[in-house]
Enzyme design. Structure first.
Site, PDB file in Angstrom:
ATOM      1  N   HIS A 157      -5.047  -1.646  -5.385  1.00  0.00           N
ATOM      2  CA  HIS A 157      -4.306  -0.470  -5.845  1.00  0.00           C
ATOM      3  C   HIS A 157      -5.300   0.637  -6.198  1.00  0.00           C
ATOM      4  CE1 HIS A 157      -0.820  -3.313  -7.203  1.00  0.00           C
ATOM      5  NE2 HIS A 157      -1.109  -3.414  -5.925  1.00  0.00           N
ATOM      6  N   ALA A 210      -4.221  -7.951  -3.701  1.00  0.00           N
ATOM      7  CA  ALA A 210      -3.742  -6.581  -3.903  1.00  0.00           C
ATOM      8  C   ALA A 210      -4.920  -5.622  -3.997  1.00  0.00           C
ATOM      9  CB  ALA A 210      -2.932  -6.508  -5.191  1.00  0.00           C
ATOM     10  N   THR A 215      -5.594 -12.118   3.441  1.00  0.00           N
ATOM     11  CA  THR A 215      -6.754 -11.412   2.892  1.00  0.00           C
ATOM     12  C   THR A 215      -7.890 -12.383   2.546  1.00  0.00           C
ATOM     13  OG1 THR A 215      -5.943 -11.565   0.630  1.00  0.00           O
ATOM     14  CG2 THR A 215      -5.264  -9.624   1.893  1.00  0.00           C
ATOM     15  N   GLY A 235       4.798  12.288  -3.557  1.00  0.00           N
ATOM     16  CA  GLY A 235       3.344  12.458  -3.665  1.00  0.00           C
ATOM     17  C   GLY A 235       2.901  13.424  -2.575  1.00  0.00           C
ATOM     18  N   ASP A 270       0.803  -1.224   0.000  1.00  0.00           N
ATOM     19  CA  ASP A 270       0.000   0.000   0.000  1.00  0.00           C
ATOM     20  C   ASP A 270       0.834   1.271   0.000  1.00  0.00           C
ATOM     21  OD1 ASP A 270      -2.178  -1.721   0.105  1.00  0.00           O
ATOM     22  OD2 ASP A 270      -2.058  -1.822   2.289  1.00  0.00           O
ATOM     23  N   GLU A 271       1.945   1.226  -0.691  1.00  0.00           N
ATOM     24  CA  GLU A 271       2.827   2.393  -0.760  1.00  0.00           C
ATOM     25  C   GLU A 271       2.299   3.444  -1.732  1.00  0.00           C
ATOM     26  OE1 GLU A 271       3.761  -0.718  -1.255  1.00  0.00           O
ATOM     27  OE2 GLU A 271       5.369  -1.238   0.157  1.00  0.00           O
ATOM     28  N   GLY A 272       1.356   3.018  -2.591  1.00  0.00           N
ATOM     29  CA  GLY A 272       0.881   3.923  -3.637  1.00  0.00           C
ATOM     30  C   GLY A 272       1.457   3.517  -4.984  1.00  0.00           C
ATOM     31  N   GLN A 308       1.577  -6.410  -3.759  1.00  0.00           N
ATOM     32  CA  GLN A 308       2.183  -6.567  -2.440  1.00  0.00           C
ATOM     33  C   GLN A 308       3.480  -5.725  -2.413  1.00  0.00           C
ATOM     34  OE1 GLN A 308       0.950  -9.734  -4.009  1.00  0.00           O
ATOM     35  NE2 GLN A 308      -0.836  -8.787  -3.112  1.00  0.00           N
TER      36      GLN A 308
HETATM   37  P1  GDP Z   1      -0.887   0.319  -3.530  1.00  0.00           P
HETATM   38  O1  GDP Z   1      -1.446  -0.958  -3.050  1.00  0.00           O
HETATM   39  O2  GDP Z   1       0.599   0.409  -3.317  1.00  0.00           O
HETATM   40  O3  GDP Z   1      -1.262   0.690  -4.945  1.00  0.00           O
HETATM   41  O4  GDP Z   1      -1.513   1.458  -2.597  1.00  0.00           O
HETATM   42  P2  GDP Z   1      -3.048   1.581  -2.105  1.00  0.00           P
HETATM   43  O5  GDP Z   1      -3.820   2.187  -3.219  1.00  0.00           O
HETATM   44  O6  GDP Z   1      -3.532   0.325  -1.494  1.00  0.00           O
HETATM   45  O7  GDP Z   1      -2.885   2.604  -0.900  1.00  0.00           O
HETATM   46  C1  GDP Z   1      -2.332   3.864  -1.049  1.00  0.00           C
HETATM   47  C2  GDP Z   1      -3.343   4.907  -0.514  1.00  0.00           C
HETATM   48  O8  GDP Z   1      -2.702   6.169  -0.394  1.00  0.00           O
HETATM   49  C3  GDP Z   1      -4.507   5.136  -1.451  1.00  0.00           C
HETATM   50  O9  GDP Z   1      -5.645   5.454  -0.677  1.00  0.00           O
HETATM   51  C4  GDP Z   1      -4.069   6.340  -2.267  1.00  0.00           C
HETATM   52  O10 GDP Z   1      -5.135   7.091  -2.796  1.00  0.00           O
HETATM   53  C5  GDP Z   1      -3.314   7.133  -1.228  1.00  0.00           C
HETATM   54  N1  GDP Z   1      -2.188   7.932  -1.738  1.00  0.00           N
HETATM   55  C6  GDP Z   1      -1.256   7.578  -2.663  1.00  0.00           C
HETATM   56  N2  GDP Z   1      -0.326   8.540  -2.788  1.00  0.00           N
HETATM   57  C7  GDP Z   1      -0.657   9.513  -1.898  1.00  0.00           C
HETATM   58  C8  GDP Z   1      -0.053  10.774  -1.524  1.00  0.00           C
HETATM   59  O11 GDP Z   1       0.994  11.183  -2.036  1.00  0.00           O
HETATM   60  N3  GDP Z   1      -0.682  11.489  -0.546  1.00  0.00           N
HETATM   61  C9  GDP Z   1      -1.832  11.065   0.054  1.00  0.00           C
HETATM   62  N4  GDP Z   1      -2.362  11.818   1.015  1.00  0.00           N
HETATM   63  N5  GDP Z   1      -2.419   9.884  -0.271  1.00  0.00           N
HETATM   64  C10 GDP Z   1      -1.838   9.136  -1.225  1.00  0.00           C
HETATM   65  P1  IMO Z   2      -0.947  -4.281  -2.212  1.00  0.00           P
HETATM   66  O1  IMO Z   2      -0.595  -4.773  -3.581  1.00  0.00           O
HETATM   67  C1  IMO Z   2      -0.887  -4.924   2.101  1.00  0.00           C
HETATM   68  C2  IMO Z   2      -0.773  -9.080   3.482  1.00  0.00           C
HETATM   69  C3  IMO Z   2      -2.004  -9.596   4.209  1.00  0.00           C
HETATM   70  C4  IMO Z   2      -1.370 -10.620   5.141  1.00  0.00           C
HETATM   71  C5  IMO Z   2      -0.262 -11.217   4.266  1.00  0.00           C
HETATM   72  C6  IMO Z   2      -0.635 -12.518   3.582  1.00  0.00           C
HETATM   73  O2  IMO Z   2      -2.218  -3.515  -2.144  1.00  0.00           O
HETATM   74  O3  IMO Z   2       0.195  -3.575  -1.571  1.00  0.00           O
HETATM   75  P2  IMO Z   2      -2.259 -13.091   1.536  1.00  0.00           P
HETATM   76  O4  IMO Z   2      -3.740 -12.825   1.342  1.00  0.00           O
HETATM   77  O5  IMO Z   2      -1.386 -12.432   0.511  1.00  0.00           O
HETATM   78  O6  IMO Z   2      -1.959 -14.546   1.711  1.00  0.00           O
HETATM   79  O7  IMO Z   2      -1.919 -12.412   2.981  1.00  0.00           O
HETATM   80  O8  IMO Z   2       0.036 -10.237   3.283  1.00  0.00           O
HETATM   81  N1  IMO Z   2      -1.048  -8.503   2.158  1.00  0.00           N
HETATM   82  C7  IMO Z   2      -1.037  -7.188   1.886  1.00  0.00           C
HETATM   83  N2  IMO Z   2      -0.847  -6.128   2.698  1.00  0.00           N
HETATM   84  N3  IMO Z   2      -1.070  -4.730   0.776  1.00  0.00           N
HETATM   85  C8  IMO Z   2      -1.218  -5.783  -0.052  1.00  0.00           C
HETATM   86  O9  IMO Z   2      -1.274  -5.645  -1.396  1.00  0.00           O
HETATM   87  C9  IMO Z   2      -1.254  -7.089   0.496  1.00  0.00           C
HETATM   88  N4  IMO Z   2      -1.413  -8.332  -0.016  1.00  0.00           N
HETATM   89  C10 IMO Z   2      -1.274  -9.178   0.996  1.00  0.00           C
HETATM   90  O10 IMO Z   2      -2.662  -8.572   4.923  1.00  0.00           O
HETATM   91  O11 IMO Z   2      -0.768  -9.980   6.236  1.00  0.00           O
HETATM   92 MG    MG Z   3      -2.856  -1.676  -1.702  1.00  0.00          MG
END
Ligand code: GDP
Ligand code: IMO
Ligand code: MG
Length: 484
Positions: free
Chosen positions: A48, A46, A131, A471, A20-22, A242
């Protein structure tokens, strides 16, 4: 002379922390410059998020390039696919007037998540807080290599070449696991954690057959298709799901996902030549998070926070209702657990897939440094930089980071590699000056305050990499390019 092109036309985006880094928002931004955007690992675990012009999409299995209709989409060999969820996602994206069906190709080597895998995940893998998408059991099946009709891995190619066989194998697996775990399933149903539909062989198989048929038309029979595209000079962007911290081989086992997540996995999952590697981009967020169980040494509030975030009642709505009127007081609290809750509410940090509260912690430069070197990253993007301004209103007024750990009282410059080792390690926290004003409307590096430039320089020096973008908000345009 090689008959192959030697163009470095393949770029990779990975997450450097625990997810969830973005990653998605950056892939969305970069995608316009590519002919293909591919996902190379994971499945519907995942989530995103991409945001543009006030609209938001959460993608799970489709690559985050869906926005750009000229870009073709690829799902790689090491992905595990849930047919029903993939079809649901395609429909959802198409409801935004974005055509997907005509530009999606799935590697013949990708695996299909079977209904039995999801039951197994729900019943047997609760300890690590997965998940519940059947990820672990689906990857396990690829390694078991059974013959006959049971415990088989169904590849995407099977849907195209031998559909009837694949469905009868899935049915045999399902009946077997359904019977084997019958007592546990009943107990879960009694507790209200599972519904009859979730375990009905007929319902599950009817849906599985229907959606598997639908995705069969996306399966690319020719395993060399993407390689040929590269030879023709097409530009390819590969998106990791991930993150490197959850890598099945090098992450803190068992609190990891089941796939390889780093840059090398992108090439293993597409068979693109190593010489094609160009940009290797790592995405990290300024306030890292983790969902599910597992070690998170810099977590605000430590084990109290880990336990609290596992409680299903603690949803976003519940937290807002409970703490909404004292967020600022909690942010300024001496108690890091309270500060963490306030930061989560302010940052909207709740899982895109499971909606669980994300555990938050201080920026861990030790683990970032390792992600840079182990993946040979040549660029780093830092998201959620805007959130660092919240630290100005905390008890210390500064941004906490860690640059080393203590292990049995001895300073170490690396992160231990097992779950137990990482739980036992103690991060040494430092406090750096951070932004004190709202950064969300800033678009050029000249507008950034001097303390931001100093902070970025400090981080770059400690992780041995240049930060090329930050960001300052979730939307595509809320980004500052530091290279211009
Ligand atoms: P991913 O799994 O790495 O693609 O990331 P996710 O979408 O699961 O989670 C990232 C969250 O941070 C989302 O809610 C985005 O909308 C938010 N986000 C991404 N970049 C930024 C940023 O620079 N600032 C803020 N405030 N939110 C951001
Ligand atoms: P994105 O792509 C954050 C975590 C789960 C659990 C562990 C194993 O959005 O970054 P799994 O269902 O993969 O067998 O679960 O990994 N996990 C994530 N945490 N972001 C994800 O994806 C994840 N995908 C799996 O919460 O701890
Ligand atoms: Mg994510």
């Amino acid at each position: 002379m090689s008959i192959h092109s030697s163009r470095s036309n393949v770029d990779v985006v990975i997450g450097m922390q625990d997810g969830d880094e973005g990653k998605g928002r950056f892939v969305d931004e970069l995608a316009a410059g590519y002919d293909w955007v591919g996902r190379y690992n994971g499945g519907a675990n995942a989530g995103h998020t991409i945001s543009w012009q006030g609209k938001t999409l959460k993608l799970h299995q489709l690559p985050s390039g869906v926005q750009h209709e000229k870009t073709k989409l690829f799902i790689g060999a090491h992905c595990v696919i849930n047919p029903e969820k993939l079809m649901g996602e395609i429909r959802e994206v198409e409801s935004h007037d974005l055509k997907v069906s005509n530009r999606l190709r799935i590697s013949p080597y990708a695996s299909v998540i079977q209904p039995s895998h999801i039951i197994l995940d729900k019943i047997t893998m609760r300890d690590i807080g997965t998940t519940k998408n059947g990820i672990g059991p689906a990857y396990a099946a690829t390694r078991l290599r059974k013959e006959g009709h049971r415990d088989l891995d169904i590849r995407a190619a099977h849907l195209e070449e031998d559909f009837e066989w694949a469905m009868s194998a899935a049915r045999a697996n399902l009946i077997h696991e359904r019977e084997r775990w019958n007592d546990e399933i009943r107990e879960e149903m009694r507790k209200g954690n599972m519904t009859a539909d979730e375990v009905s062989v007929e319902k599950l198989m009817n849906d599985f057959i229907r959606y598997s048929k639908e995705i069969a038309r996306f399966v690319e029979a020719d395993p060399e298709m993407l390689i040929r595209e590269w030879r023709k000079g097409k530009r390819i962007l590969l998106e990791g799901a991930q993150a490197f911290g959850l890598d099945v081989t090098s992450g803190p086992t068992p609190n990891v996902t089941s796939s390889n997540t780093g840059v090398h996995a992108a090439f293993a999952s597409t068979y693109l030549p190593l010489e094609s590697s160009g940009r290797r981009i790592g995405v990290a967020k300024a306030i890292p998070s983790r969902v599910g169980h597992g070690p998170f040494p810099t977590e605000f509030g430590g084990s109290q926070s880990e336990e609290y975030c596992e409680n299903k009642r603690h949803t976003e709505a519940w937290e807002r209702e409970q703490y909404g009127d004292r967020i600022e007081a909690m942010l300024a609290s001496d108690d890091p657990f309270e500060m963490g809750i306030a930061l989560r509410i302010l940052g909207g940090e709740y899982g895109a897939t499971t909606n669980r509260p994300r555990r938050l912690g201080a920026l861990d430069l030790v683990r970032l440094r390792h992600a840079v070197s182990a993946n040979d990253l040549n660029e780093v993007f830092l998201t959620k930089f805007d959130m660092l301004s919240d630290f100005a209103r905390t008890a210390t007024g500064q941004v906490p980071v860690t640059n080393s750990y203590l292990r049995n009282g001895r300073k170490i410059q690396y992160a231990p590699t097992t779950s137990a080792g990482l739980y036992a390690a103690e991060p040494e926290l430092h406090y750096l000056d951070g932004p004190t004003t709202n950064l969300s409307t800033i678009r050029s590096k000249d507008q950034l305050p001097s303390e931001v430039h100093r902070l970025i320089g400090d981080i770059e020096q400690r992780i041995n990499a240049k930060i090329s973008k930050i960001g300052v908000g979730p939307s595509r345009e809320q980004m500052v390019n530091l290279k211009d």
